[in-house]
Write a protein that holds these residues in place. Structure first.
Motif, PDB file in Angstrom:
ATOM      1  N   LEU A  52       6.012  -4.576  -8.340  1.00 15.85           N
ATOM      2  CA  LEU A  52       5.948  -4.124  -9.739  1.00 15.85           C
ATOM      3  C   LEU A  52       4.500  -4.017 -10.218  1.00 15.85           C
ATOM      4  CD1 LEU A  52       8.923  -6.105 -11.298  1.00 15.85           C
ATOM      5  CD2 LEU A  52       8.783  -3.621 -10.941  1.00 15.85           C
ATOM      6  N   GLN A  53       3.651  -4.965  -9.814  1.00 13.97           N
ATOM      7  CA  GLN A  53       2.234  -4.900 -10.183  1.00 13.97           C
ATOM      8  C   GLN A  53       1.576  -3.662  -9.578  1.00 13.97           C
ATOM      9  OE1 GLN A  53       0.478  -8.599  -8.952  1.00 13.97           O
ATOM     10  NE2 GLN A  53       1.777  -9.811 -10.306  1.00 13.97           N
ATOM     11  N   GLU A  54       1.915  -3.354  -8.331  1.00 14.71           N
ATOM     12  CA  GLU A  54       1.339  -2.178  -7.666  1.00 14.71           C
ATOM     13  C   GLU A  54       1.853  -0.886  -8.280  1.00 14.71           C
ATOM     14  OE1 GLU A  54      -1.206  -2.004  -5.605  1.00 14.71           O
ATOM     15  OE2 GLU A  54      -1.344  -4.177  -5.770  1.00 14.71           O
ATOM     16  N   ILE A  55       3.094  -0.875  -8.743  1.00 12.94           N
ATOM     17  CA  ILE A  55       3.630   0.305  -9.430  1.00 12.94           C
ATOM     18  C   ILE A  55       2.829   0.549 -10.703  1.00 12.94           C
ATOM     19  CG2 ILE A  55       5.593   1.171 -10.767  1.00 12.94           C
ATOM     20  CD1 ILE A  55       7.424  -0.151  -8.683  1.00 12.94           C
ATOM     21  N   GLU A  56       2.578  -0.496 -11.473  1.00 12.91           N
ATOM     22  CA  GLU A  56       1.805  -0.348 -12.708  1.00 12.91           C
ATOM     23  C   GLU A  56       0.393   0.148 -12.408  1.00 12.91           C
ATOM     24  OE1 GLU A  56       2.945  -0.346 -15.814  1.00 12.91           O
ATOM     25  OE2 GLU A  56       4.886  -0.612 -14.819  1.00 12.91           O
ATOM     26  N   ALA A  57      -0.213  -0.374 -11.351  1.00 17.51           N
ATOM     27  CA  ALA A  57      -1.559   0.075 -10.970  1.00 17.51           C
ATOM     28  C   ALA A  57      -1.536   1.552 -10.573  1.00 17.51           C
ATOM     29  CB  ALA A  57      -2.098  -0.784  -9.835  1.00 17.51           C
ATOM     30  N   VAL A  64       0.851  -1.190   0.000  1.00 22.95           N
ATOM     31  CA  VAL A  64       0.000   0.000   0.000  1.00 22.95           C
ATOM     32  C   VAL A  64       0.889   1.242   0.000  1.00 22.95           C
ATOM     33  CG1 VAL A  64      -1.921  -1.161   1.164  1.00 22.95           C
ATOM     34  CG2 VAL A  64      -0.197   0.027   2.523  1.00 22.95           C
ATOM     35  N   ASP A  65       0.255   2.394  -0.146  1.00 19.56           N
ATOM     36  CA  ASP A  65       0.955   3.685  -0.090  1.00 19.56           C
ATOM     37  C   ASP A  65       2.108   3.762  -1.082  1.00 19.56           C
ATOM     38  OD1 ASP A  65      -0.765   4.233   2.058  1.00 19.56           O
ATOM     39  OD2 ASP A  65       0.713   3.584   3.543  1.00 19.56           O
ATOM     40  N   VAL A  66       1.897   3.271  -2.294  1.00 21.20           N
ATOM     41  CA  VAL A  66       2.942   3.293  -3.319  1.00 21.20           C
ATOM     42  C   VAL A  66       3.144   4.729  -3.799  1.00 21.20           C
ATOM     43  CG1 VAL A  66       3.606   2.512  -5.621  1.00 21.20           C
ATOM     44  CG2 VAL A  66       2.439   0.954  -4.072  1.00 21.20           C
ATOM     45  N   GLY A 111      24.792   4.481  -7.188  1.00 15.09           N
ATOM     46  CA  GLY A 111      24.252   4.070  -8.482  1.00 15.09           C
ATOM     47  C   GLY A 111      22.983   3.251  -8.429  1.00 15.09           C
ATOM     48  N   PHE A 112      22.301   3.184  -7.281  1.00 16.86           N
ATOM     49  CA  PHE A 112      21.023   2.471  -7.164  1.00 16.86           C
ATOM     50  C   PHE A 112      19.899   3.424  -7.551  1.00 16.86           C
ATOM     51  CE2 PHE A 112      23.847   0.043  -4.569  1.00 16.86           C
ATOM     52  CZ  PHE A 112      23.394  -1.257  -4.643  1.00 16.86           C
ATOM     53  N   ASP A 113      19.005   2.983  -8.441  1.00 13.07           N
ATOM     54  CA  ASP A 113      17.862   3.789  -8.872  1.00 13.07           C
ATOM     55  C   ASP A 113      16.655   3.480  -8.002  1.00 13.07           C
ATOM     56  OD1 ASP A 113      19.273   4.899 -11.056  1.00 13.07           O
ATOM     57  OD2 ASP A 113      18.818   3.137 -12.270  1.00 13.07           O
ATOM     58  N   LEU A 114      16.096   4.511  -7.378  1.00 17.17           N
ATOM     59  CA  LEU A 114      14.889   4.359  -6.576  1.00 17.17           C
ATOM     60  C   LEU A 114      13.693   4.339  -7.512  1.00 17.17           C
ATOM     61  CD1 LEU A 114      13.392   4.303  -3.859  1.00 17.17           C
ATOM     62  CD2 LEU A 114      13.421   6.801  -3.928  1.00 17.17           C
ATOM     63  N   LEU A 115      12.984   3.208  -7.546  1.00 20.73           N
ATOM     64  CA  LEU A 115      11.834   3.048  -8.442  1.00 20.73           C
ATOM     65  C   LEU A 115      10.514   3.367  -7.758  1.00 20.73           C
ATOM     66  CD1 LEU A 115      12.915  -0.256 -10.202  1.00 20.73           C
ATOM     67  CD2 LEU A 115      13.373   2.107 -10.893  1.00 20.73           C
ATOM     68  N   ALA A 116      10.408   3.041  -6.460  1.00 22.68           N
ATOM     69  CA  ALA A 116       9.163   3.288  -5.729  1.00 22.68           C
ATOM     70  C   ALA A 116       9.405   3.168  -4.234  1.00 22.68           C
ATOM     71  CB  ALA A 116       8.088   2.287  -6.144  1.00 22.68           C
ATOM     72  N   ARG A 117       8.547   3.836  -3.494  1.00 24.83           N
ATOM     73  CA  ARG A 117       8.492   3.673  -2.031  1.00 24.83           C
ATOM     74  C   ARG A 117       7.114   3.101  -1.719  1.00 24.83           C
ATOM     75  NH1 ARG A 117      12.810   6.797   0.175  1.00 24.83           N
ATOM     76  NH2 ARG A 117      13.390   8.471  -1.235  1.00 24.83           N
ATOM     77  N   PHE A 118       7.042   2.319  -0.642  1.00 27.10           N
ATOM     78  CA  PHE A 118       5.765   1.685  -0.317  1.00 27.10           C
ATOM     79  C   PHE A 118       5.757   1.219   1.134  1.00 27.10           C
ATOM     80  CE2 PHE A 118       8.647  -1.485  -1.958  1.00 27.10           C
ATOM     81  CZ  PHE A 118       8.499  -2.564  -1.101  1.00 27.10           C
ATOM     82  N   THR A 119       4.572   0.829   1.574  1.00 23.83           N
ATOM     83  CA  THR A 119       4.381   0.216   2.881  1.00 23.83           C
ATOM     84  C   THR A 119       4.028  -1.242   2.650  1.00 23.83           C
ATOM     85  OG1 THR A 119       3.632   2.285   3.873  1.00 23.83           O
ATOM     86  CG2 THR A 119       2.975   0.253   4.993  1.00 23.83           C
ATOM     87  N   LEU A 120       4.657  -2.115   3.407  1.00 21.68           N
ATOM     88  CA  LEU A 120       4.412  -3.553   3.317  1.00 21.68           C
ATOM     89  C   LEU A 120       3.580  -3.979   4.522  1.00 21.68           C
ATOM     90  CD1 LEU A 120       4.944  -6.376   2.123  1.00 21.68           C
ATOM     91  CD2 LEU A 120       7.107  -6.398   3.391  1.00 21.68           C
ATOM     92  N   LEU A 121       2.419  -4.551   4.245  1.00 18.78           N
ATOM     93  CA  LEU A 121       1.556  -5.078   5.304  1.00 18.78           C
ATOM     94  C   LEU A 121       1.679  -6.592   5.319  1.00 18.78           C
ATOM     95  CD1 LEU A 121      -1.689  -3.014   4.614  1.00 18.78           C
ATOM     96  CD2 LEU A 121       0.179  -2.463   6.180  1.00 18.78           C
ATOM     97  N   ARG A 143       3.136  -3.758   9.987  1.00 18.40           N
ATOM     98  CA  ARG A 143       3.042  -2.685   8.992  1.00 18.40           C
ATOM     99  C   ARG A 143       4.441  -2.104   8.892  1.00 18.40           C
ATOM    100  NH1 ARG A 143      -1.193   0.372   7.135  1.00 18.40           N
ATOM    101  NH2 ARG A 143      -0.629   2.396   6.294  1.00 18.40           N
ATOM    102  N   ILE A 144       5.121  -2.313   7.766  1.00 19.98           N
ATOM    103  CA  ILE A 144       6.498  -1.863   7.593  1.00 19.98           C
ATOM    104  C   ILE A 144       6.486  -0.672   6.637  1.00 19.98           C
ATOM    105  CG2 ILE A 144       8.847  -2.527   6.983  1.00 19.98           C
ATOM    106  CD1 ILE A 144       7.908  -5.472   7.435  1.00 19.98           C
ATOM    107  N   VAL A 145       6.598   0.516   7.209  1.00 21.66           N
ATOM    108  CA  VAL A 145       6.534   1.772   6.464  1.00 21.66           C
ATOM    109  C   VAL A 145       7.938   2.157   6.013  1.00 21.66           C
ATOM    110  CG1 VAL A 145       5.916   4.218   6.631  1.00 21.66           C
ATOM    111  CG2 VAL A 145       4.557   2.497   7.832  1.00 21.66           C
ATOM    112  N   GLY A 146       8.063   2.695   4.803  1.00 25.78           N
ATOM    113  CA  GLY A 146       9.350   3.195   4.345  1.00 25.78           C
ATOM    114  C   GLY A 146      10.165   2.202   3.538  1.00 25.78           C
TER     115      GLY A 146
END
Length: 96
Positions: free
Chosen positions: A81-86, A14-16, A28-38, A43-46
């Protein structure tokens, strides 16, 4: 619901949020998304999905003490990746 090594785990992303413009760390790491993992009952935020310089997709958690088990890592990356597309669809970001 996510599976790994024949097991099932109840988790949700959630919270993508997508960084615009894209961000790259000094290493050199590319940040693609931030999210919360439930993951019940946690609940793991960040959390972040990053692309390593070698092209591999990795999950970074907000603390080195919080790790994703190797058996679940690829499955979790697929779910993110599915949540990023959504999220892109909801925001009308077709060319990101």
């Amino acid at each position: 619901m996510m599976t790994g090594n024949g097991n099932k785990i109840d988790c949700k992303i959630v919270d993508v949020s997508l960084p615009v413009p894209p961000q790259t760390t000094p290493a050199g790491f590319d940040l693609l998304a931030r999210f919360t993992l439930l993951v019940r009952p946690l609940r793991i935020v960040g959390c972040s999905l990053v692309r390593a310089p070698n092209g591999r997709l990795l999950i970074w958690t907000p603390s080195p003490d919080v790790k994703v088990a190797r058996a679940w890592r690829d499955d979790l990356v697929d779910v993110v990746l599915q949540e990023i597309e959504a999220a892109k669809e909801r925001l009308g970001m077709h060319e990101y």
